[in-house]
Scaffold this motif. Structure first.
Motif, PDB file in Angstrom:
ATOM      1  N   GLY A  43       0.790  -1.098   0.019  1.00 18.62           N
ATOM      2  CA  GLY A  43      -0.113  -0.075   0.043  1.00 18.62           C
ATOM      3  C   GLY A  43       0.633   1.320  -0.029  1.00 18.62           C
ATOM      4  N   GLY A  44       2.125   1.133  -0.502  1.00 17.57           N
ATOM      5  CA  GLY A  44       3.153   2.201  -0.262  1.00 17.57           C
ATOM      6  C   GLY A  44       2.864   3.380  -1.235  1.00 17.57           C
ATOM      7  N   ALA A  45       2.086   3.152  -2.268  1.00 18.25           N
ATOM      8  CA  ALA A  45       1.602   4.330  -3.374  1.00 18.25           C
ATOM      9  C   ALA A  45       0.298   5.333  -2.882  1.00 18.25           C
ATOM     10  N   SER A  81       2.922   6.502   0.874  1.00 19.94           N
ATOM     11  CA  SER A  81       3.653   7.202   0.267  1.00 19.94           C
ATOM     12  C   SER A  81       4.530   8.301   1.196  1.00 19.94           C
ATOM     13  N   HIS A  82       3.864   8.775   2.349  1.00 18.08           N
ATOM     14  CA  HIS A  82       4.567   9.530   3.218  1.00 18.08           C
ATOM     15  C   HIS A  82       5.686   8.522   3.987  1.00 18.08           C
ATOM     16  N   SER A 101      -5.369   0.558  -6.555  1.00 14.69           N
ATOM     17  CA  SER A 101      -6.705   0.937  -6.742  1.00 14.69           C
ATOM     18  C   SER A 101      -7.075   2.441  -6.081  1.00 14.69           C
ATOM     19  N   ASN A 102      -6.216   2.860  -5.236  1.00 14.74           N
ATOM     20  CA  ASN A 102      -6.337   4.048  -4.675  1.00 14.74           C
ATOM     21  C   ASN A 102      -4.820   4.794  -4.934  1.00 14.74           C
ATOM     22  N   ASP A 129      -4.275  13.666   0.676  1.00 13.36           N
ATOM     23  CA  ASP A 129      -5.253  12.477   0.668  1.00 13.36           C
ATOM     24  C   ASP A 129      -5.963  13.117  -0.309  1.00 13.36           C
ATOM     25  N   THR A 130      -6.240  12.096  -1.591  1.00 11.62           N
ATOM     26  CA  THR A 130      -7.189  12.355  -2.519  1.00 11.62           C
ATOM     27  C   THR A 130      -8.305  11.429  -2.761  1.00 11.62           C
ATOM     28  N   ALA A 131      -8.387  10.573  -1.656  1.00 14.32           N
ATOM     29  CA  ALA A 131      -9.465   9.440  -1.845  1.00 14.32           C
ATOM     30  C   ALA A 131     -10.644   9.741  -1.576  1.00 14.32           C
TER      31      ALA A 131
END
Length: 320
Positions: free
Chosen positions: A7-9, A14-15, A34-35, A183-185
């Motif tokens: 889930g690193g992307a 990513s932080h 997916s996100n 956070d774009t989700a």
């Protein structure tokens, strides 16, 4: 040392990837995208993979060998409380099944260090003002249940083959460490409010009749960069022989209600934020605020940013 980040992307992952890169640690990212967005992780290699599929164990085992992985930070999971109530089997399959596959690959690859992304949802609806790690863990929704099972799995692996694990129970994560990692989700409160403002719609408040000072849910908000630093502290902790605890709250230790967050959004953005109140959502506890004594004492970590910092950084990233 090379670290595999599932889930690193994504938003939180990513932080952590960026902080690892800044201190010179090799990183390989596993993400189903997916996100997540691959441009968030710089030059780190990205393996696109759904951890819950049959291909997960051999693919992960190969990635561990290829990149010389010595530790794993595990973010990849479904995380929406309401969705978990509506689709419980999906959450058990993804969150528990994905973690099981990861542990199988780690055992096969002889990787014995894991920082696991758990959640304050494991506590359910506590009756105490602050929740402690040694208090009751009674989740009231499938999302929280899957996270608690994940903690059980890490402990079982520790007994079975020597896994060293740190389970980090996140409280409400928000803000941005850098504008390009916002956070774009649109799954959490602050981006949901920003999205409503962009659409010139009133933000929704789910329930104003909770037993809290203003009737809206109270949560502990922690800045995502503080949270990312907690992961590095936990990773370093796993290299030590003296590890008295395997579960840590990660929060600020201070609660803010939904209506208080909206007031801060109003102050930061200058936009009038008048919400529309809806019925309560299934699975939402009235209050969740962290007791952070254990993580401060054991890992030397404490949140450094407040609600104003969170909203200001989130708004800057959102406008970008």
């Amino acid at each position: 040392m090379s670290v595999l980040v599932t889930g690193g992307a994504g938003y939180i992952g990513s932080h952590v990837v960026r902080l690892l890169q800044q201190r010179g640690t090799g990183v390989v990212v596993v993400d189903d995208l997916s996100n997540g967005r691959p441009e968030r992780v710089g030059d780190a290699p990205v393996v696109q993979l759904d951890l819950a599929t049959d291909a997960a164990v051999p693919t992960l085992t190969a990635a561990i060998a290829e990149h010389g992985v010595e530790a794993v930070i595990h973010f990849a999971a479904r995380k929406q409380v309401g969705q978990s109530v509506a689709e419980p089997a999906r959450y058990w399959s993804q969150n528990v099944g994905g973690t099981a596959n990861l542990l199988l690959a780690m055992e096969a690859g002889k990787v014995d260090k894991l920082v696991f992304s758990s959640s304050a949802a494991t506590y359910g609806a506590p009756t105490t003002p602050l929740v402690r790690e040694d208090g009751p863990a009674e989740p009231i929704n499938p999302y929280g249940q899957t996270k608690l099972v994940g903690e059980w799995m890490t402990r079982a692996a520790g007994r079975a083959w020597g896994l060293r694990a740190a389970n980090l129970r996140y409280f409400n994560v928000a803000g941005a460490g850098w504008d390009d990692l916002g956070d774009t989700a649109v799954m959490n409160l602050i981006p949901i409010v920003f999205s409503a403002l962009d659409a010139q719609q009133a933000p929704a408040v789910f329930g104003d009749d909770y037993p809290t000072p203003d009737g809206s849910c109270v949560r502990d908000y922690v800045h995502v960069l503080d949270l990312a630093q907690a992961h590095l502290a936990a990773l370093d902790h796993l290299a030590t022989d003296d590890r008295p605890h395997d579960t840590f709250n990660v929060g600020s230790g201070t609660g803010a209600s939904v209506l208080e967050v909206l007031a801060e959004v109003r102050a930061v953005t200058g936009v009038d934020v008048e919400p529309v109140v809806h019925a309560r959502r299934a699975g939402d506890p009235p209050q969740l605020v962290a007791d952070v004594e254990r993580i401060t004492t054991t890992l030397g970590w404490r949140a450094t940013k407040d609600l104003h910092d969170i909203v200001t950084s989130a708004w800057s990233a959102w406008r970008r």
